[in-house]
Design a protein around this motif. Structure first.
Motif, PDB file in Angstrom:
ATOM      1  N   LEU A 106     -29.499 -21.953   3.770  1.00  0.00           N
ATOM      2  CA  LEU A 106     -28.551 -20.921   3.342  1.00  0.00           C
ATOM      3  C   LEU A 106     -28.573 -20.810   1.828  1.00  0.00           C
ATOM      4  CD1 LEU A 106     -24.936 -20.303   4.595  1.00  0.00           C
ATOM      5  CD2 LEU A 106     -25.330 -20.575   2.162  1.00  0.00           C
ATOM      6  N   GLY A 107     -28.418 -19.598   1.316  1.00  0.00           N
ATOM      7  CA  GLY A 107     -28.312 -19.417  -0.129  1.00  0.00           C
ATOM      8  C   GLY A 107     -27.518 -18.187  -0.478  1.00  0.00           C
ATOM      9  N   TYR A 108     -26.699 -18.303  -1.506  1.00  0.00           N
ATOM     10  CA  TYR A 108     -25.928 -17.168  -2.024  1.00  0.00           C
ATOM     11  C   TYR A 108     -26.630 -16.625  -3.258  1.00  0.00           C
ATOM     12  CZ  TYR A 108     -22.077 -15.056  -4.786  1.00  0.00           C
ATOM     13  OH  TYR A 108     -21.297 -14.240  -5.563  1.00  0.00           O
ATOM     14  N   SER A 109     -26.854 -15.308  -3.293  1.00  0.00           N
ATOM     15  CA  SER A 109     -27.484 -14.650  -4.434  1.00  0.00           C
ATOM     16  C   SER A 109     -28.862 -15.262  -4.675  1.00  0.00           C
ATOM     17  CB  SER A 109     -26.576 -14.766  -5.662  1.00  0.00           C
ATOM     18  OG  SER A 109     -27.001 -13.934  -6.717  1.00  0.00           O
ATOM     19  N   ALA A 110     -29.134 -15.789  -5.880  1.00  0.00           N
ATOM     20  CA  ALA A 110     -30.445 -16.380  -6.166  1.00  0.00           C
ATOM     21  C   ALA A 110     -30.765 -17.547  -5.243  1.00  0.00           C
ATOM     22  CB  ALA A 110     -30.512 -16.834  -7.618  1.00  0.00           C
ATOM     23  N   GLY A 111     -29.742 -18.168  -4.677  1.00  0.00           N
ATOM     24  CA  GLY A 111     -29.963 -19.263  -3.733  1.00  0.00           C
ATOM     25  C   GLY A 111     -30.729 -18.813  -2.504  1.00  0.00           C
ATOM     26  N   GLY A 112     -30.595 -17.530  -2.129  1.00  0.00           N
ATOM     27  CA  GLY A 112     -31.364 -17.009  -1.003  1.00  0.00           C
ATOM     28  C   GLY A 112     -32.843 -16.951  -1.306  1.00  0.00           C
ATOM     29  N   ASN A 113     -33.190 -16.630  -2.556  1.00  0.00           N
ATOM     30  CA  ASN A 113     -34.600 -16.624  -2.964  1.00  0.00           C
ATOM     31  C   ASN A 113     -35.184 -18.027  -2.891  1.00  0.00           C
ATOM     32  OD1 ASN A 113     -32.993 -14.505  -4.768  1.00  0.00           O
ATOM     33  ND2 ASN A 113     -35.007 -13.670  -4.324  1.00  0.00           N
ATOM     34  N   LEU A 114     -34.413 -19.007  -3.340  1.00  0.00           N
ATOM     35  CA  LEU A 114     -34.857 -20.403  -3.245  1.00  0.00           C
ATOM     36  C   LEU A 114     -35.036 -20.809  -1.789  1.00  0.00           C
ATOM     37  CD1 LEU A 114     -32.934 -22.688  -5.797  1.00  0.00           C
ATOM     38  CD2 LEU A 114     -35.394 -22.349  -5.589  1.00  0.00           C
TER      39      LEU A 114
ATOM     40  N   SER B 167     -28.568 -11.657  -1.146  1.00  0.00           N
ATOM     41  CA  SER B 167     -29.763 -12.041  -1.910  1.00  0.00           C
ATOM     42  C   SER B 167     -30.786 -10.917  -1.862  1.00  0.00           C
ATOM     43  CB  SER B 167     -30.388 -13.311  -1.321  1.00  0.00           C
ATOM     44  OG  SER B 167     -29.463 -14.368  -1.309  1.00  0.00           O
ATOM     45  N   TYR B 168     -31.390 -10.620  -2.998  1.00  0.00           N
ATOM     46  CA  TYR B 168     -32.369  -9.548  -3.105  1.00  0.00           C
ATOM     47  C   TYR B 168     -33.770 -10.129  -3.245  1.00  0.00           C
ATOM     48  CZ  TYR B 168     -28.353  -6.571  -3.838  1.00  0.00           C
ATOM     49  OH  TYR B 168     -27.174  -5.903  -3.675  1.00  0.00           O
ATOM     50  N   LYS B 169     -34.678  -9.633  -2.446  1.00  0.00           N
ATOM     51  CA  LYS B 169     -36.059 -10.094  -2.503  1.00  0.00           C
ATOM     52  C   LYS B 169     -36.674  -9.731  -3.852  1.00  0.00           C
ATOM     53  CE  LYS B 169     -40.459  -9.667  -0.009  1.00  0.00           C
ATOM     54  NZ  LYS B 169     -41.130  -9.063   1.156  1.00  0.00           N
TER      55      LYS B 169
ATOM     56  N   ASN C 198     -41.640 -17.836   9.784  1.00  0.00           N
ATOM     57  CA  ASN C 198     -41.483 -17.785  11.239  1.00  0.00           C
ATOM     58  C   ASN C 198     -40.057 -18.170  11.613  1.00  0.00           C
ATOM     59  OD1 ASN C 198     -42.424 -17.361  13.864  1.00  0.00           O
ATOM     60  ND2 ASN C 198     -42.791 -19.555  14.139  1.00  0.00           N
ATOM     61  N   SER C 199     -39.113 -17.569  10.950  1.00  0.00           N
ATOM     62  CA  SER C 199     -37.705 -17.890  11.197  1.00  0.00           C
ATOM     63  C   SER C 199     -36.872 -16.619  11.133  1.00  0.00           C
ATOM     64  CB  SER C 199     -37.196 -18.896  10.162  1.00  0.00           C
ATOM     65  OG  SER C 199     -37.361 -18.385   8.855  1.00  0.00           O
ATOM     66  N   TYR C 200     -35.731 -16.649  11.783  1.00  0.00           N
ATOM     67  CA  TYR C 200     -34.809 -15.525  11.698  1.00  0.00           C
ATOM     68  C   TYR C 200     -34.227 -15.467  10.285  1.00  0.00           C
ATOM     69  CZ  TYR C 200     -34.989 -15.376  16.792  1.00  0.00           C
ATOM     70  OH  TYR C 200     -35.417 -15.280  18.090  1.00  0.00           O
ATOM     71  N   ILE C 201     -34.094 -14.264   9.746  1.00  0.00           N
ATOM     72  CA  ILE C 201     -33.441 -14.080   8.448  1.00  0.00           C
ATOM     73  C   ILE C 201     -32.159 -13.284   8.678  1.00  0.00           C
ATOM     74  CG2 ILE C 201     -33.568 -13.049   6.155  1.00  0.00           C
ATOM     75  CD1 ILE C 201     -36.536 -13.531   6.127  1.00  0.00           C
ATOM     76  N   HIS C 202     -31.050 -13.857   8.242  1.00  0.00           N
ATOM     77  CA  HIS C 202     -29.744 -13.220   8.357  1.00  0.00           C
ATOM     78  C   HIS C 202     -29.262 -12.863   6.954  1.00  0.00           C
ATOM     79  CE1 HIS C 202     -29.402 -15.026  12.471  1.00  0.00           C
ATOM     80  NE2 HIS C 202     -30.082 -16.015  11.890  1.00  0.00           N
ATOM     81  N   LEU C 203     -28.996 -11.584   6.728  1.00  0.00           N
ATOM     82  CA  LEU C 203     -28.509 -11.142   5.427  1.00  0.00           C
ATOM     83  C   LEU C 203     -27.057 -10.679   5.562  1.00  0.00           C
ATOM     84  CD1 LEU C 203     -28.952 -10.308   2.428  1.00  0.00           C
ATOM     85  CD2 LEU C 203     -29.569  -8.052   3.295  1.00  0.00           C
ATOM     86  N   VAL C 204     -26.149 -11.382   4.887  1.00  0.00           N
ATOM     87  CA  VAL C 204     -24.744 -10.964   4.822  1.00  0.00           C
ATOM     88  C   VAL C 204     -24.585 -10.203   3.511  1.00  0.00           C
ATOM     89  CG1 VAL C 204     -22.336 -11.701   4.873  1.00  0.00           C
ATOM     90  CG2 VAL C 204     -24.079 -13.038   6.109  1.00  0.00           C
TER      91      VAL C 204
END
Length: 338
Positions: free
Chosen positions: A177-185, A208-210, A274-280
Motif C-alpha cells: 500500500l502507498g499514499y501519493s508517492a508511496g504508491g509509486n514506490l 498515486s499518479y503513474k 501480476n497483481s491487482y491494482i486498487h486506486l482510491v
C-alpha cells in the motif's frame, strides 16, 4: 462498603475515584541510571503524568505520534541522543528503547504500527518520508499487521525494501500500500518481488499518479526552490503541518523530500505486474479531464485495475475528517483479498 440509592441501586456518585496512575504503574520499575531517569522525566513532562517506569509502554500511557515527535526531539536536544521515531514503535519502553539504541548500527526503517495478525500489509511513505504519517490509519485497519516504512534514502532503495519485507514475511502473497508517492514506490517494489519469483497479490494506492517521464531538467540551482515549494504545500497538509513545527523533525523531512524528489524525478513506472491494482482516488481528481489516463495505472497490470471514490482532497485523505471513511474503503478491499 457500597452506598445504595433509595431505588436499591449502587450510588455511582459516591464511588471512590479511580487513580489511573496506579493502574499504569502496576508493574512499575523505576529508572536505574541517570539516562533512564532523564528520559523518564521527559516522558512525564510530555505525557503529563507522574512516575513513569522503564517498562511502561509509551502508547499505553497516553503516547501518540505527535507526542512521540516531541519526546524524540527533546531527547535529541537535551540529552544529545538521536532516537529514530520508528524505534519507539518497535521498542516502546524506555528499557527496550535504550537497549536497542545502543546496539543499532543503522536506522529502523520499518515499524509495526498496530497489532500482530496472521496477515501483513507493507506500507510505503508519501513525500515527507515518515511512516508515522500512517499512525492513525493503522489503528483502523482490521486483521492485517500494518508494517509501515520510512523513506530509505539510498541508491539501492528498492532492493533494501524487498530485503526487509522478506525478513518479516518469507513466503506467501504480499500486499502493498502507498499514499501519493508511496504508491509509486509500492509498484516498483512489487516488480522487484516478482523478479524474485515471489507473489504480490494486490497493490493499493491512495491517490498515486503513474510516473511516465523522467524530470531531468531540474538542476542544482532550481532544487532549493523546488523543495521549498514542496514544504509550502506540506504546510497545507494537516498531517505534515504538526510535524513541521518541530525544527529537528523538519530538518529530517527536508532531507527526505530532497532524496525522495530525486528518486521520483529519475523514475518511470514501466512494465506490468501480476497483481491487482486498487486506486482510491481523491475528491479533487475531477479537475483532470481523463482521470484514468492521468493516473495511468490501468495498463500496468496483467490482472484487474479497480478505481474507488475516496474521501477528501489529495492532501486531506488521511486527515481526521476523512480518515475513517477512507479506512473503511481499505478494509473492504483487504477483506476480499485471498
Amino acid at each position: 462498603k457500597m452506598h445504595i440509592t433509595t431505588n436499591g441501586k449502587i450510588d455511582k456518585r459516591l464511588l471512590p475515584e479511580i487513580d489511573f496512575s496506579e493502574m499504569i504503574n502496576t508493574n512499575y520499575e523505576p529508572p536505574r541510571t541517570d539516562i533512564e531517569r532523564k528520559i523518564a522525566e521527559i516522558w512525564e513532562e510530555v505525557l503529563g503524568i507522574e512516575k513513569v517506569g522503564i517498562n511502561d509502554n509509551f502508547f499505553e500511557i497516553g503516547g501518540n505520534s505527535l507526542k512521540l515527535v516531541s519526546i524524540v526531539s527533546k531527547i535529541k536536544v537535551d540529552l544529545k541522543i538521536k532516537i529514530d521515531l520508528t524505534l519507539v514503535y518497535n521498542y516502546p519502553t524506555i528499557k527496550e528503547m535504550l537497549l536497542y539504541t545502543g546496539k543499532m548500527e543503522k536506522e529502523e526503517y520499518v515499524g509495526l504500527l498496530n497489532n500482530k495478525y496472521n496477515k501483513n500489509i507493507f506500507v510505503f511513505p508519501p513525500i515527507a518520508g515518515f511512516n508515522i504519517i500512517y499512525s492513525n490509519l493503522s489503528k483502523l485497519i482490521n486483521q492485517y499487521s500494518f508494517y509501515a516504512f520510512n523513506f530509505i534514502n539510498k541508491d539501492n532503495l528498492i532492493q533494501e525494501y524487498v530485503e526487509k519485507i522478506i525478513e518479516i514475511q518469507k513466503e506467501g502473497s504480499y500486499v502493498l500500500l502507498g499514499y501519493s508517492a508511496g504508491g509509486n514506490l509500492a509498484f516498483e517494489v512489487a516488480k522487484e518481488l516478482e523478479k524474485r519469483n515471489l507473489n504480490v497479490s494486490d497493490i493499493i494506492m491512495l491517490d498515486s499518479y503513474k510516473r511516465i517521464n523522467r524530470n531531468n531538467s531540474i538542476n542544482t540551482k532550481d532544487e532549493e526552490e523546488l523543495y521549498n515549494n514542496i514544504l509550502v504545500e506540506a504546510e497545507k497538509n494537516e498531517l505534515y503541518r504538526n510535524y513541521l513545527q518541530d525544527n529537528n523533525i523538519k530538518e529530517e523531512i527536508v532531507n527526505n523530500v530532497e532524496g525522495y524528489s530525486k528518486y521520483l524525478n529519475n523514475t518511470i513506472n514501466t512494465g506490468l505486474v501480476n497483481s491487482y491494482i486498487h486506486l482510491v482516488k481523491s475528491e479533487d481528481s475531477n479537475k483532470f479531464n481523463d482521470e484514468i489516463s492521468i493516473y495511468g495505472w490501468n495498463n500496468s497490470t496483467k490482472k484487474e485495475f479497480k478505481i474507488y471514490d475516496g474521501f477528501g482532497n489529495h492532501e486531506d485523505m488521511l486527515g481526521l475528517m476523512n480518515l475513517s471513511n477512507n479506512a473503511e474503503i481499505l478494509n473492504s478491499i483487504l477483506s476480499v483479498i485471498q
